[in-house]
Design a protein around this motif. Structure first.
Motif, short mmCIF file in Angstrom:
data_model
loop_
_atom_site.label_atom_id
_atom_site.label_comp_id
_atom_site.label_asym_id
_atom_site.label_seq_id
_atom_site.Cartn_x
_atom_site.Cartn_y
_atom_site.Cartn_z
N ARG A 1 4.26 26.36 -49.53
CA ARG A 1 3.97 26.92 -51.20
C ARG A 1 5.18 26.78 -51.89
O ARG A 1 5.41 26.06 -52.71
N ARG A 2 6.61 26.48 -51.61
CA ARG A 2 7.75 26.07 -52.23
C ARG A 2 8.30 24.96 -51.28
O ARG A 2 8.60 25.12 -50.62
N VAL A 3 8.09 23.87 -51.90
CA VAL A 3 8.36 22.18 -51.26
C VAL A 3 9.49 21.99 -51.85
O VAL A 3 9.26 21.58 -53.56
N GLY A 4 10.33 22.15 -51.40
CA GLY A 4 12.34 21.25 -52.14
C GLY A 4 11.76 19.60 -52.06
O GLY A 4 11.50 18.97 -51.41
N PHE A 5 12.25 18.88 -53.51
CA PHE A 5 12.68 17.65 -53.30
C PHE A 5 13.44 16.77 -53.15
O PHE A 5 14.20 17.68 -54.48
N PHE B 1 11.37 18.01 -49.08
CA PHE B 1 11.19 17.11 -48.75
C PHE B 1 11.78 16.35 -48.87
O PHE B 1 12.18 15.98 -50.38
N CYS B 2 12.75 15.36 -48.11
CA CYS B 2 14.37 14.08 -48.75
C CYS B 2 13.58 13.27 -49.02
O CYS B 2 12.85 12.59 -47.85
N ALA B 3 14.24 12.03 -49.27
CA ALA B 3 13.46 10.52 -50.01
C ALA B 3 14.20 9.82 -48.93
O ALA B 3 13.80 8.60 -49.08
N ASN B 4 15.24 9.96 -48.26
CA ASN B 4 15.39 9.41 -47.72
C ASN B 4 16.09 9.74 -46.60
O ASN B 4 16.30 11.51 -46.29
N ASP B 5 15.72 8.73 -45.21
CA ASP B 5 16.61 10.44 -43.70
C ASP B 5 18.45 10.75 -44.04
O ASP B 5 18.26 11.22 -42.69
N ARG B 6 18.97 9.20 -44.26
CA ARG B 6 20.41 9.86 -44.39
C ARG B 6 20.21 11.10 -45.45
O ARG B 6 21.35 12.41 -45.12
N MET B 7 19.55 11.62 -46.48
CA MET B 7 19.90 12.91 -47.04
C MET B 7 19.42 13.79 -46.37
O MET B 7 19.44 14.72 -46.12
#
Length: 340
Positions: free
Chosen positions: A187-191, A252-258
């Motif tokens: 329920r708490r999803v960081g971005f 949820f990371c907006a790319n795989d490197r991060m």
């Protein structure tokens, strides 16, 4: 001093005609697949046999001039050795060959002068159309000379809106990643997002927010952090999220490197993935996603599909179909591994 071996003279239609004992006109009709003129099947067989024996190859340049078509498409891209560019090329090449077309590929190294020169050279080869591909999704300015033939953009779009384009559906990809974490009970999803303003950052964030809204979860500004597409920035951003009074249970990371950097931040705190914190990336950079432990669940950018779709659009335009200057989006699939 040793003699230089002379270059072998190219076999001509006249040579084939002499060898087959037929006229040059008959040879031209057979080798150019002209079935609108009646020729005895025996004559056609003799010509084909003579051409094979002599090793005759058609003059592609002369044929292109005569037919006003070359069966070649030109593909212009910044760096042909980049992993993503290779996938675009493979998708485009496979689809082109299925239609008995071929690609001439030019690398421009992001140099506008080299870009215009490359397109000019491809036009000199009488390509029937151009695919202009970028290694990352963004707006571009295409040289005016590209307007001389049908042109389709792949993984980028023309700022002036003059050309049709094929781009990844960033929003759908962001939505799919966030929805997967919500479905897992988080329920708490960081971005951790990319730098603001680029299409990938805008679209992936829109998808993230849409998924939260659909789940009845109000956005929390504390859970959104901007990274800079690197592992180091992912580490720093993940630490910021994990330092919150109520940290996220999924990121949820907006790319795989991060995402790789986020893995390190999580593990340094003695936390486990996915038991304590689930992680999803974006891009499907195989040297990262497949080799992290646990392996990274990620959203794939559809480079091969975009290359193939670019050829489909180009074929439609060269066939006289009207496609306008619309932008076509291609779905970004979720690849399940072990981090959720």
């Amino acid at each position: 001093m040793s003699k230089k071996t002379p270059l072998t003279r190219a076999v001509t239609m006249k040579d084939v005609a002499r060898h087959a004992g037929v006229s040059r006109t008959a040879v031209s009709l057979v080798l150019n697949d002209r079935f609108d003129v009646t020729l005895a099947s025996e004559t056609r067989e003799r010509v084909m046999s003579a051409a094979a024996e002599l090793g005759y190859r058609p003059n592609a340049g002369a044929r292109a001039l005569a037919q006003q078509r070359s069966d070649w498409y030109g593909l212009v891209t910044e760096i042909v050795t980049a992993p993503f560019a290779v996938d675009v090329i493979k998708g485009a090449q496979d689809r082109a060959m299925a239609d008995e077309k071929y690609l001439l590929i030019a690398s421009t190294e992001s140099d506008p002068v080299a870009e215009s020169a490359a397109i000019e050279r491809l036009l000199e080869q009488r390509v029937e159309g151009l695919i202009y591909a970028a290694t990352w999704h963004r707006g571009v300015t295409v040289p005016d000379v590209a307007r001389e033939v049908p042109t389709v953009l792949v993984n980028c779009f023309d700022i002036e809106g003059r050309f049709p384009a094929v781009v990844p559906d960033e929003r759908a990809g962001g939505h799919r990643a966030t929805s997967r974490l919500l479905e897992a009970g988080h329920r708490r999803v960081g971005f951790i997002n990319l730098d603001r303003g680029i299409p990938a950052a805008i679209g992936r964030r829109e998808g993230y927010l849409a998924a939260l809204e659909e789940a009845g979860i109000a956005p929390d500004a504390e859970l959104e952090v901007t990274g800079h597409a690197t592992a180091d920035s992912g580490f720093t951003a993940a630490e910021e999220l994990l330092d919150l009074a109520e940290p996220p249970t999924a990121i949820f990371c907006a790319n795989d490197r991060m995402a790789m950097g986020a893995y390190d931040a999580i593990k340094e705190r003695g936390m486990r993935i996915p038991e304590d914190v689930a992680v999803i990336g974006f891009d499907n950079q195989e040297l990262i996603a497949g080799y992290l432990r646990p392996s990274l669940t990620t959203v794939a950018l559809p480079f091969e599909q975009m290359g193939a779709m670019g050829v489909d659009l180009l074929a439609a335009i060269t066939a006289g179909e009207s496609t306008g200057t619309n932008t076509v989006t291609v779905d970004c699939p979720l690849l399940e591994r072990s981090s959720v």
